[in-house]
Structure formats: structure tokens, C-alpha cells
Design an enzyme around this catalytic site. Structure first.
Site, PDB file in Angstrom:
ATOM      1  N   GLY A  16      43.158  33.091  45.137  1.00  0.00           N
ATOM      2  CA  GLY A  16      42.395  33.366  46.360  1.00  0.00           C
ATOM      3  C   GLY A  16      41.904  32.089  47.022  1.00  0.00           C
ATOM      4  O   GLY A  16      40.839  32.064  47.625  1.00  0.00           O
ATOM      5  N   ASP A  63      49.970  38.186  44.657  1.00  0.00           N
ATOM      6  CA  ASP A  63      48.945  39.233  44.613  1.00  0.00           C
ATOM      7  C   ASP A  63      48.531  39.355  43.149  1.00  0.00           C
ATOM      8  O   ASP A  63      49.310  39.847  42.320  1.00  0.00           O
ATOM      9  CB  ASP A  63      49.531  40.552  45.128  1.00  0.00           C
ATOM     10  CG  ASP A  63      48.507  41.681  45.070  1.00  0.00           C
ATOM     11  OD1 ASP A  63      47.460  41.520  44.402  1.00  0.00           O
ATOM     12  OD2 ASP A  63      48.759  42.737  45.684  1.00  0.00           O
ATOM     13  N   VAL A  64      47.318  38.904  42.823  1.00  0.00           N
ATOM     14  CA  VAL A  64      46.911  38.864  41.411  1.00  0.00           C
ATOM     15  C   VAL A  64      46.699  40.255  40.814  1.00  0.00           C
ATOM     16  O   VAL A  64      46.462  40.389  39.617  1.00  0.00           O
ATOM     17  CB  VAL A  64      45.643  37.994  41.190  1.00  0.00           C
ATOM     18  CG1 VAL A  64      45.913  36.528  41.472  1.00  0.00           C
ATOM     19  CG2 VAL A  64      44.455  38.514  41.985  1.00  0.00           C
ATOM     20  N   TYR A 155      31.276  46.979  41.818  1.00  0.00           N
ATOM     21  CA  TYR A 155      31.325  45.517  42.003  1.00  0.00           C
ATOM     22  C   TYR A 155      30.472  44.830  40.941  1.00  0.00           C
ATOM     23  O   TYR A 155      30.916  43.877  40.292  1.00  0.00           O
ATOM     24  CB  TYR A 155      30.836  45.153  43.416  1.00  0.00           C
ATOM     25  CG  TYR A 155      30.917  43.667  43.728  1.00  0.00           C
ATOM     26  CD1 TYR A 155      32.120  43.084  44.130  1.00  0.00           C
ATOM     27  CD2 TYR A 155      29.799  42.844  43.618  1.00  0.00           C
ATOM     28  CE1 TYR A 155      32.206  41.723  44.409  1.00  0.00           C
ATOM     29  CE2 TYR A 155      29.872  41.482  43.891  1.00  0.00           C
ATOM     30  CZ  TYR A 155      31.081  40.927  44.293  1.00  0.00           C
ATOM     31  OH  TYR A 155      31.161  39.571  44.567  1.00  0.00           O
ATOM     32  N   ALA A 157      29.525  45.978  38.044  1.00  0.00           N
ATOM     33  CA  ALA A 157      30.132  46.158  36.710  1.00  0.00           C
ATOM     34  C   ALA A 157      31.314  45.206  36.538  1.00  0.00           C
ATOM     35  O   ALA A 157      31.516  44.628  35.462  1.00  0.00           O
ATOM     36  CB  ALA A 157      30.573  47.614  36.536  1.00  0.00           C
ATOM     37  N   LYS A 159      31.707  42.265  37.853  1.00  0.00           N
ATOM     38  CA  LYS A 159      31.239  40.885  37.679  1.00  0.00           C
ATOM     39  C   LYS A 159      30.563  40.708  36.312  1.00  0.00           C
ATOM     40  O   LYS A 159      30.646  39.629  35.713  1.00  0.00           O
ATOM     41  CB  LYS A 159      30.309  40.496  38.828  1.00  0.00           C
ATOM     42  CG  LYS A 159      31.019  40.446  40.184  1.00  0.00           C
ATOM     43  CD  LYS A 159      32.187  39.464  40.182  1.00  0.00           C
ATOM     44  CE  LYS A 159      32.826  39.285  41.546  1.00  0.00           C
ATOM     45  NZ  LYS A 159      33.952  38.333  41.518  1.00  0.00           N
TER      46      LYS A 159
END
Ligand SMILES: NC(=O)c1ccc[n+]([C@@H]2O[C@H](COP(=O)([O-])OP(=O)(O)OC[C@H]3O[C@@H](n4cnc5c(N)ncnc54)[C@H](O)[C@@H]3O)[C@@H](O)[C@H]2O)c1
Length: 260
Positions: A16, A63-64, A155, A157, A159
């Protein structure tokens, strides 16, 4: 020991890395002498970013969220640069929803990129790091990984998963000469922040500008975070200056979160 951060002779991957925080990280590592591979799903933006840096960066469309693309990007990078010394897992997305409105699709979309891709990109580069007997893995968690939220449960969770995976990778591979740390930024002005402000303000019944101004006032250091604030700390973590640190989740948030 040299006083400046020196990454010359090191090869880094930034997922990214075409824009936002990732772009600032690419610039920081490159200024310090590293060769950088920008893995981004936006191949054109990544190519533009690499072109601006001249010879020190290459762009790799990736695209990861897709394992096959991670493996292909790893192979392309090793062929072009010879080795991967530093991996920065930066690619991520944000979505907001009230708890009762969170769908399975929302949960899967967030977890696939913010957590699963962090693990599989790490797993993909580990063999080359183990063979070289050194490596440095730095992931973008967030203050959201350390606190709760009324409107971003998946989000947060995802992180928290990054914080947890960082500790496990650090423990499992310390003896291989590999360090793993993550950073926890606060409110960083990027395209993602514009989305945070748009979605959260709608849920809270205010304008995006009011939301951002309210958040800015809550920052002890009194301003929004810049991508460079995060990139500077990642430059430090990528270097030998942080050589005795591993398994840490470092807050870089203007003082928003002051507990562990
Ligand atoms: N902006 C913030 O306030 C903030 C705060 C804390 C943590 N973070 C984290 O920092 C990281 C970067 O955030 P940002 O604000 O720079 O985001 P951004 O949306 O501005 O940029 C994200 C970059 O990732 C790329 N990307 C998105 N999905 C991808 C995929 N599937 N494969 C490859 N590349 C992909 C995009 O093309 C873009 O270049 C994220 O992990 C985010 O969760 C951001």
C-alpha cells in the site's frame, strides 16, 4: 556507530505504498538509502510514486488480499532486488457501522486485508529473511487496536490482531535474527481519514468537518497527525537504532493512548 539512520544496502517492501502513510514510508526509507519495492493494488499510482523516486524504488502491482499475488510480488521483488530485508505491512482499509449493522461481508473485507494479508505477506517473505539470518517486519496497527469503539468493531479487532501477530512473529523468529514491531497511529490526514470522517460523522449526526475538528481538539499534542509522523518512527524501527526492540506496539498518536 553512525549517528544518522542508514539503510543503505537494505531492500524494503512497503505494501500500500502508493499513497497516504505508505507513500511517506516509501520516501523515508528511500531517503535513508534503502531500495524499496512498492506493492500496491493501484499499479499506476505505484508506478508514478516509484518514478518520482528515480532509481531507488520499483512498483509491483499486488492486491495483498490474494495469496497468489503476494507470492508473485515476492518473487518479482527478489528477482529485481536480490533479497528482502524489511517488510512494512501498511495496506489496509477502514469501514464504519453500528454493531447491529455489521454484516459478514463487512467483517470479511476488513479482516482479509487488515489481518489475514499481514500474516500471509509476512509468511511469504520469512524464508528469505531466515536464510539471510536477519529481517525486520513492521506492521501498521492503530490506536484502534488498543481501545474500543462504538462504530468500528471489525476495524478495531483487525488492528488488535496485528498487535497480537507482531508478538507471535517476534517470539517465533527472534532466534532467526528477525525483529517484528508494529506502530499504532492516531488520526492521520490521508484519504482514509476522509472516509473515517465521512462515515463516522454520518453515524454521529454531524458534518465531516465538525467530526474532524472535534477529534483534532481531543489530541493532547493539539494537531492532526501527518503521514510523515508515522514514517519517521518506521524509519527508526527499520534501522539498527531500534536493534534491541522486538514485539512492540508503539503508539505514534500525539498522546491519544497513554496505556500499554
Ligand atoms: N489514516 C489514519 O488515520 C490511520 C490511523 C491508524 C492506522 N492507519 C493504518 O495505516 C495504513 C495506511 O492507511 P492510510 O491512511 O495511508 O490509507 P489510504 O487509504 O490513504 O492508503 C492506502 C493504500 O493502500 C493501498 N491498498 C488498499 N487496498 C489494497 C490491497 N488490497 N492491496 C494492496 N494495496 C492496497 C491503496 O491503493 C493505497 O495506496 C492502514 O493499515 C491503516 O489502517 C491509518
Amino acid at each position: 556507530m553512525a549517528s544518522k539512520i542508514d539503510l543503505s544496502g537494505r531492500n524494503a517492501v512497503v505494501t500500500g505504498g502508493a499513497q497516504g502513510i505508505g507513500r511517506a514510508i516509501v520516501e523515508r526509507l528511500s531517503e535513508s538509502g534503502a531500495a524499496v519495492a512498492i506493492w500496491d493494488r493501484d499499479g499506476k499510482l505505484a508506478a508514478d510514486a516509484a518514478a518520482e523516486l528515480g532509481g531507488s524504488a520499483i512498483a509491483v502491482g499486488c492486491d495483498v488480499m490474494r495469496l497468489t499475488e503476494i507470492e508473485a510480488a515476492r518473487d518479482t521483488t527478489v528477482t529485481a532486488l536480490g533479497r528482502i530485508d524489511i517488510l512494512v505491512n501498511n495496506a489496509g482499509i477502514y469501514r464504519a457501522a453500528a454493531t447491529l449493522d455489521i454484516t459478514e461481508e463487512h467483517w470479511d473485507a476488513i479482516m482479509t486485508i487488515n489481518a489475514k494479508a499481514v500474516f500471509f505477506a509476512t509468511q511469504a517473505v520469512l524464508p528469505t529473511m531466515i536464510a539471510a539470518k536477519h529481517g525486520n517486519i513492521i506492521s501498521l496497527a492503530s490506536m484502534a487496536g488498543k481501545v474500543g469503539s462504538k462504530t468500528n468493531l471489525p476495524y478495531n479487532a483487525s488492528k488488535a490482531a496485528v498487535v497480537s501477530m507482531t508478538k507471535s512473529i517476534a517470539l517465533a523468529h527472534a532466534a532467526d535474527g528477525i525483529r517484528a514491531n508494529c506502530v499504532c497511529p492516531g488520526f492521520v490526514e490521508t484519504d482514509m481519514w476522509n472516509m473515517v470522517a465521512r462515515d463516522q460523522s454520518a453515524l454521529l449526526g454531524m458534518s465531516p468537518e465538525e467530526f474532524t475538528s472535534q477529534r483534532e481538539k481531543s489530541v493532547p499534542l493539539g494537531r492532526m497527525e501527518r503521514p510523515e509522523d508515522v514514517a519517521n518512527v518506521i524509519g527508526f524501527l527499520a534501522s539498527s537504532k531500534s536493534g534491541y526492540m522486538t514485539g512492540q506496539a508503539l503508539s505514534v498518536d500525539g498522546g491519544l493512548v497513554m496505556h500499554g
